[in-house]
Design an enzyme around this catalytic site. Structure first.
Site, PDB file in Angstrom:
ATOM      1  N   ARG A   1       3.057  -3.667   0.816  1.00  0.00           N
ATOM      2  CA  ARG A   1       3.731  -3.082   1.893  1.00  0.00           C
ATOM      3  C   ARG A   1       5.310  -3.248   1.580  1.00  0.00           C
ATOM      4  NH1 ARG A   1      -0.175  -7.005   3.516  1.00  0.00           N
ATOM      5  NH2 ARG A   1      -1.766  -6.431   5.025  1.00  0.00           N
TER       6      ARG A   1
ATOM      7  N   LYS B   1       1.479 -10.437   5.323  1.00  0.00           N
ATOM      8  CA  LYS B   1       1.016 -10.251   6.886  1.00  0.00           C
ATOM      9  C   LYS B   1       0.016 -11.134   7.140  1.00  0.00           C
ATOM     10  CE  LYS B   1      -0.298  -6.585   9.891  1.00  0.00           C
ATOM     11  NZ  LYS B   1      -0.794  -5.574  10.153  1.00  0.00           N
TER      12      LYS B   1
ATOM     13  N   HIS C   1       5.131   3.585   3.657  1.00  0.00           N
ATOM     14  CA  HIS C   1       3.781   2.864   3.649  1.00  0.00           C
ATOM     15  C   HIS C   1       2.557   3.933   3.169  1.00  0.00           C
ATOM     16  CE1 HIS C   1       1.686  -0.439   4.963  1.00  0.00           C
ATOM     17  NE2 HIS C   1       0.433   0.214   5.463  1.00  0.00           N
TER      18      HIS C   1
ATOM     19  N   ARG D   1       1.184   2.876  -0.118  1.00  0.00           N
ATOM     20  CA  ARG D   1       0.127   1.567  -0.148  1.00  0.00           C
ATOM     21  C   ARG D   1      -1.118   2.509   0.130  1.00  0.00           C
ATOM     22  NH1 ARG D   1      -1.360  -3.836   0.989  1.00  0.00           N
ATOM     23  NH2 ARG D   1      -2.576  -3.770   2.882  1.00  0.00           N
TER      24      ARG D   1
ATOM     25  N   HIS E   1      -7.149  -7.117   3.108  1.00  0.00           N
ATOM     26  CA  HIS E   1      -7.537  -6.846   4.481  1.00  0.00           C
ATOM     27  C   HIS E   1      -8.415  -7.991   4.909  1.00  0.00           C
ATOM     28  CE1 HIS E   1      -6.923  -2.166   4.230  1.00  0.00           C
ATOM     29  NE2 HIS E   1      -5.773  -2.835   4.436  1.00  0.00           N
TER      30      HIS E   1
ATOM     31  N   TYR F   1     -10.549   4.162   4.406  1.00  0.00           N
ATOM     32  CA  TYR F   1      -9.989   5.155   3.126  1.00  0.00           C
ATOM     33  C   TYR F   1     -10.930   6.051   2.588  1.00  0.00           C
ATOM     34  CZ  TYR F   1      -5.965   2.414   3.219  1.00  0.00           C
ATOM     35  OH  TYR F   1      -4.680   1.762   3.793  1.00  0.00           O
TER      36      TYR F   1
END
Length: 354
Positions: free
Chosen positions: A212, A237, A301, A304, A327, A336
């Protein structure tokens, strides 16, 4: 020269009808001199404080985000007391600056609808009617209404310590948007057309490690381990740490970059020796995207997203991709699979078999 910004507090305000950033610090312990070397400071005899004009270049030089709260000065006395408690609780719980700013502004909007009420006396029925008003009359987006709900719940559950609140209205369904992905050739073009060595290393690091932009600016030299070819991403995050891969080609180029720029603490520092801003990196990517003459409306972004998609297309296990991206849920990573072009391109349409 590296400056310890924790010694200074920056507050947005006004002076002589102009927007300024006040610089507050302990005059007995610290001096304004370190800041003089990176920014043109001024002194107000009337306010007995140092300040700089509130301009983008000054904010970037300071390297800190000035958190502003929309219309906070228009709150009633009672509301201001509760608002201060709200901000203190957010800070004590170590919420990120972005979340703090979002929650605070949503809470202000809520308080301004109930000027005749003490916040602690606003009933669940009034809150419900307010949220319906936001959805039907203001026509706020699904994201904004969900954010406003969370901000209100935080006040009653975390500040006032009341029971968990349940609003008898359905939460708006968030749109299921697919991540925006660049092809390998598009990534290559953006990076190659970015000729500044530092800027190129930033883009390569984000794409090569799936970072990120906030993780890229927080990356320190000590976080890279050339022996194990791994990088320690700290406080990402959700305040989580994780380990990502260090590409071999990137390591060689980063060594050349280090000799030229000689960063002291952070891997990527601005010309004043301070941590780079996320805004600067966003502009670096935007410039590269424009040079590539791409028509895609994407931000940094997307590098990524492209990292994850290209790994998936090359056969990397989705569980490993989940770990590299940090994640919480595999469902997020599985998104994805919907944008992987190779898997879709292999499918033959029934029309072609007619």
């Amino acid at each position: 020269m590296s400056i310890d910004f924790s010694n200074y507090k920056f507050v947005s305000g006004e002076h002589k009808n102009k927007k300024v950033i006040w610089i507050l610090f302990d005059y007995k312990k610290y001096s304004i001199d370190p800041l003089r070397n990176i920014i043109s400071v001024k002194y107000s005899n009337t306010q007995k404080s140092w300040y700089v004009p509130d301009l983008n270049r000054n904010r970037q030089s300071i390297g800190l985000e000035i958190i502003e709260f929309q219309n906070a000065n228009n709150l009633t006395k009672e509301h201001k007391i509760e608002f201060d408690r709200y901000i203190q609780t957010l800070k004590l719980k170590s919420y990120s600056p972005n979340t703090l700013k979002t929650y605070a502004n949503e809470f202000i909007a809520f308080l301004q609808m109930f000027t005749q009420y003490n916040p602690q006396e606003i009933t669940t029925d009034l809150i419900r009617r307010y949220l319906v008003y936001c959805a039907q009359d203001l026509e706020l987006s699904e994201f904004t209404i969900n954010s406003r709900m969370n901000a209100i719940k935080f006040y009653y559950e975390q500040v006032l310590h009341l029971n968990r609140m349940f609003f008898d209205i359905p939460r708006p369904k968030k749109p299921n948007l697919l991540p925006k992905v660049l092809s390998v050739n598009e990534v290559r073009q953006i990076i190659n057309l970015t000729t500044n060595l530092k800027h190129q290393m930033i883009l390569k690091s984000i794409y090569g490690m799936g970072l990120r932009v906030s993780e890229a600016v927080n990356l320190k030299i000590e976080d890279l381990d050339s022996d194990t070819m791994l990088v320690h991403i700290k406080g990402a995050k959700g305040k989580k740490d994780r380990i990502v891969i260090l590409p071999e080609t990137l390591l060689l180029e980063l060594r050349e970059y280090y000799v030229v720029y000689k960063p002291k603490e952070y891997l990527f520092e601005n010309r004043f020796g301070n941590q780079m801003s996320t805004r600067s990196i966003q502009m670096i990517f935007k410039n590269g995207l424009e040079l590539s003459k791409s028509r895609k409306k994407v931000g940094v972004h997307s590098l990524r997203h492209s990292f994850a998609t290209h790994l998936l297309e090359s056969g990397t296990d989705v569980i490993l991709i989940q770990q590299l991206l940090g994640h919480n849920s595999i469902k997020t990573t599985l998104t994805y699979t919907h944008v992987s072009r190779k898997s879709i391109q292999k499918i033959q349409s029934p029309l072609d078999r007619l």
